[in-house]
Scaffold this active site. Structure first.
Site, PDB file in Angstrom:
ATOM      1  N   GLU A 179      12.053  -2.057   6.144  1.00 42.65           N
ATOM      2  CA  GLU A 179      12.504  -1.489   4.859  1.00 42.65           C
ATOM      3  C   GLU A 179      13.595  -0.409   4.988  1.00 42.65           C
ATOM      4  O   GLU A 179      13.452   0.690   4.480  1.00 42.65           O
ATOM      5  CB  GLU A 179      11.304  -0.939   4.084  1.00 42.65           C
ATOM      6  CG  GLU A 179      10.261  -2.007   3.821  1.00 42.65           C
ATOM      7  CD  GLU A 179       8.962  -1.477   3.223  1.00 42.65           C
ATOM      8  OE1 GLU A 179       8.893  -0.290   2.890  1.00 42.65           O
ATOM      9  OE2 GLU A 179       8.010  -2.273   3.111  1.00 42.65           O
ATOM     10  N   GLU A 284       4.631 -11.158   4.470  1.00 40.34           N
ATOM     11  CA  GLU A 284       3.609 -10.400   3.712  1.00 40.34           C
ATOM     12  C   GLU A 284       3.380 -11.055   2.347  1.00 40.34           C
ATOM     13  O   GLU A 284       3.492 -10.405   1.306  1.00 40.34           O
ATOM     14  CB  GLU A 284       4.047  -8.935   3.528  1.00 40.34           C
ATOM     15  CG  GLU A 284       4.391  -8.223   4.816  1.00 40.34           C
ATOM     16  CD  GLU A 284       4.730  -6.750   4.661  1.00 40.34           C
ATOM     17  OE1 GLU A 284       4.478  -6.177   3.590  1.00 40.34           O
ATOM     18  OE2 GLU A 284       5.249  -6.171   5.631  1.00 40.34           O
TER      19      GLU A 284
HETATM   20  O1  G3I Z   1      -6.919   5.528   7.050  1.00 40.93           O
HETATM   21  C1  G3I Z   1      -7.102   6.330   5.878  1.00 40.93           C
HETATM   22  C2  G3I Z   1      -8.542   6.725   5.733  1.00 40.93           C
HETATM   23  O2  G3I Z   1      -8.912   7.545   6.809  1.00 40.93           O
HETATM   24  C3  G3I Z   1      -8.724   7.452   4.400  1.00 40.93           C
HETATM   25  O3  G3I Z   1     -10.062   7.725   4.192  1.00 40.93           O
HETATM   26  C4  G3I Z   1      -8.222   6.592   3.248  1.00 40.93           C
HETATM   27  C5  G3I Z   1      -8.301   7.317   1.903  1.00 40.93           C
HETATM   28  O4  G3I Z   1      -7.326   6.865   0.995  1.00 40.93           O
HETATM   29  O5  G3I Z   1      -6.877   6.264   3.485  1.00 40.93           O
HETATM   30  C6  G3I Z   1      -6.686   5.510   4.670  1.00 40.93           C
HETATM   31  O6  G3I Z   1      -5.349   5.206   4.812  1.00 40.93           O
HETATM   32  C7  G3I Z   1      -4.839   4.238   3.919  1.00 40.93           C
HETATM   33  C8  G3I Z   1      -4.301   3.077   4.760  1.00 40.93           C
HETATM   34  O7  G3I Z   1      -3.665   2.129   3.918  1.00 40.93           O
HETATM   35  C9  G3I Z   1      -5.404   2.371   5.541  1.00 40.93           C
HETATM   36  O8  G3I Z   1      -6.325   1.812   4.663  1.00 40.93           O
HETATM   37  C10 G3I Z   1      -3.724   4.846   3.112  1.00 40.93           C
HETATM   38  O9  G3I Z   1      -4.262   5.816   2.233  1.00 40.93           O
HETATM   39  C11 G3I Z   1      -3.005   3.778   2.289  1.00 40.93           C
HETATM   40  O10 G3I Z   1      -1.869   4.343   1.675  1.00 40.93           O
HETATM   41  C12 G3I Z   1      -2.556   2.686   3.221  1.00 40.93           C
HETATM   42  O11 G3I Z   1      -1.950   1.684   2.443  1.00 40.93           O
HETATM   43  C13 G3I Z   1      -1.175   0.744   3.161  1.00 40.93           C
HETATM   44  C14 G3I Z   1       0.253   0.740   2.633  1.00 40.93           C
HETATM   45  O12 G3I Z   1       0.999  -0.197   3.391  1.00 40.93           O
HETATM   46  C15 G3I Z   1       0.886   2.111   2.660  1.00 40.93           C
HETATM   47  O13 G3I Z   1       1.634   2.365   3.737  1.00 40.93           O
HETATM   48  C16 G3I Z   1      -1.766  -0.635   2.949  1.00 40.93           C
HETATM   49  O14 G3I Z   1      -3.086  -0.690   3.495  1.00 40.93           O
HETATM   50  C17 G3I Z   1      -0.879  -1.689   3.630  1.00 40.93           C
HETATM   51  O15 G3I Z   1      -1.339  -2.984   3.303  1.00 40.93           O
HETATM   52  C18 G3I Z   1       0.549  -1.516   3.141  1.00 40.93           C
HETATM   53  O16 G3I Z   1       1.364  -2.448   3.818  1.00 40.93           O
HETATM   54  C19 G3I Z   1       2.767  -2.388   3.536  1.00 40.93           C
HETATM   55  C20 G3I Z   1       3.485  -2.863   4.774  1.00 40.93           C
HETATM   56  O17 G3I Z   1       3.109  -2.055   5.854  1.00 40.93           O
HETATM   57  C21 G3I Z   1       4.994  -2.847   4.576  1.00 40.93           C
HETATM   58  N1  G3I Z   1       5.365  -3.622   3.412  1.00 40.93           N
HETATM   59  C22 G3I Z   1       4.701  -3.255   2.202  1.00 40.93           C
HETATM   60  C23 G3I Z   1       3.184  -3.311   2.364  1.00 40.93           C
HETATM   61  C24 G3I Z   1       2.492  -2.951   1.103  1.00 40.93           C
HETATM   62  O18 G3I Z   1       2.734  -1.600   0.759  1.00 40.93           O
END
Ligand code: G3I
Length: 385
Positions: A179, A284
């Protein structure tokens, strides 16, 4: 360098060889063997996605720790049965794997790779460089102000080299940069760009290649069907070719909805990247069925934005199935160019789309329902073969 233009025949030959090499390395038979040994045998559906599409592309899914840490679970069984490629959703992201300068968190990445190898999966590492999920202080550490471009460049090089080197020969594909292009077709004005200029992108590819010359290196982005992003990507590829920067493919993420994108635009992008001699990976994929909100807005939960919390009406489920059918029909048309199609998750309950861009909704974007059962969309897709 790996990106000289190939004729259609050369491309097809190369692709078939690489997919066959992977599949015929015994992946499928060994997977069944492992399932029998571990007792994780589920009533197998008549056909599985990976078998149905074995002449077209690898069929992948994104997984999170709940899959590789609970091997006997129903979800892990679906993964082992249906897919032949795995992407880890979060554990290679900088804040997880490298939370402070001296601290590396390898346990999850190691477990993911071991799980993948046990089931003979094609493995995707995601992502090495991104603007999100970075540790606090990487750029603006109040205790250590004044990060110079030279210091940041060294940090970035070490980060990439250390990770890719650790999994050399085991992770088959890296999303090297994720990105980096904005919606308007300019470079995304993120911290990396602000501190290092666009040169961080080419450098990252070079460092990744040095650390594992055999791994396939991808540039990965969303909305790559948009003309402005497509053109900027092609411009970047051409520049890479002229400078000898290694790149093997483009990951078109594929976060779609019932009515977007226009699949003709998706096809235009597949053609444009293929013309440059690159592999295309749909990296994705999922289909959002809920009311859309304007890009960049993150409204509070409101029940009118969550119309299917008690179940998806049959007519919407049918629309979803038709949409998946149309998407896969397009992808099959371009199977000579597409190396892999990865769903961004297995079952609806675990999709990020339940919480983005509005938290707490009930979405239905994937091929398996909340009980891990194949949906109408699954049937529509598999019936294409
Ligand atoms: O690991 C922490 C955990 O310790 C905590 O308790 C919890 C509370 O909210 O959060 C956890 O982290 C989360 C993480 O996913 C793991 O579950 C983050 O808050 C959450 O923001 C994160 O979201 C991810 C997102 O990227 C944000 O970066 C999604 O799972 C993931 O599927 C998504 O994937 C992205 C690709 O990497 C790039 N392309 C877009 C795609 C969708 O956003």
């Amino acid at each position: 360098m790996n990106c000289s233009p190939l004729t259609a025949n050369e491309r097809l030959e190369k692709k078939i060889l690489s997919r066959r090499r992977f599949l015929k390395s015994g992946g499928l038979l060994l997977t069944v063997g492992v399932l029998l040994r571990t007792g994780s045998v589920f009533a197998a559906a008549e056909r599985q996605l990976r078998d149905a599409f074995q002449d077209d592309f690898l069929m992948g899914t994104m997984i999170d720790p709940v899959v590789y840490l609970r091997e006997g679970s129903e979800l892990a069984g679906v993964v082992a049965r249906e897919f032949n490629s795995l992407t880890a959703g979060n554990i290679f992201k900088w804040d997880h794997i490298h939370p402070t300068e001296k601290h590396w968190n390898w346990a999850h990445a190691d477990a993911f790779v071991e799980f993948g190898e046990k089931y003979r999966m094609h493995l995707v590492g995601h992502p090495l460089v991104w603007h999100a999920q970075l540790p606090i202080g990487l750029f603006d550490n109040p205790a250590k102000p004044g990060q110079t471009p030279a210091i940041l460049t060294e940090k970035l090089q070490q980060h990439i080299t250390r990770i890719v080197d650790r999994y050399r020969g085991r992770i088959h594909v890296w999303d090297v940069v994720n990105e980096a292009i904005a919606e308007d077709g300019n470079w995304y004005d993120n911290h990396w760009y602000q501190k290092l200029g666009p040169g961080y992108i080419a450098s990252s590819f070079r460092w990744a290649r040095e650390a594992d010359p055999a791994a396939k290196l991808l540039y990965n982005d969303f909305n790559l069907w948009d003309e402005r992003k497509r053109n900027k990507t092609v411009e970047m590829i051409k520049f890479f070719k002229s400078e000898g920067v290694p790149i093997d493919g483009i990951g078109i993420q594929g976060h779609m909805g019932l009515n977007y994108p226009d699949l003709k635009e998706l096809e235009n992008s597949i053609e444009a990247f293929s013309r440059e001699g690159l592999e295309v990976h749909i990296s994705e994929l999922e289909v959002d069925v809920l009311p859309t909100v304007p890009i960049g807005e993150f409204p509070q939960y409101r029940s009118e934005l969550d119309p299917y919390k008690d179940g998806l009406p049959k007519e919407v489920d049918q629309k979803l199935a038709q949409r998946y059918k149309d998407i896969f029909s397009s992808l099959i048309k371009y199977r000579d160019n597409i190396q892999r199609v990865t769903l961004w998750g297995v079952s609806d309950d675990r999709s990020w789309k339940n919480d983005f861009p509005v938290p707490g909704r009930t979405n239905y974007p994937l091929l398996f329902d909340r009980n891990r059962q194949p949906k109408r969309a699954y049937d529509a897709v598999i019936k294409l073969k």
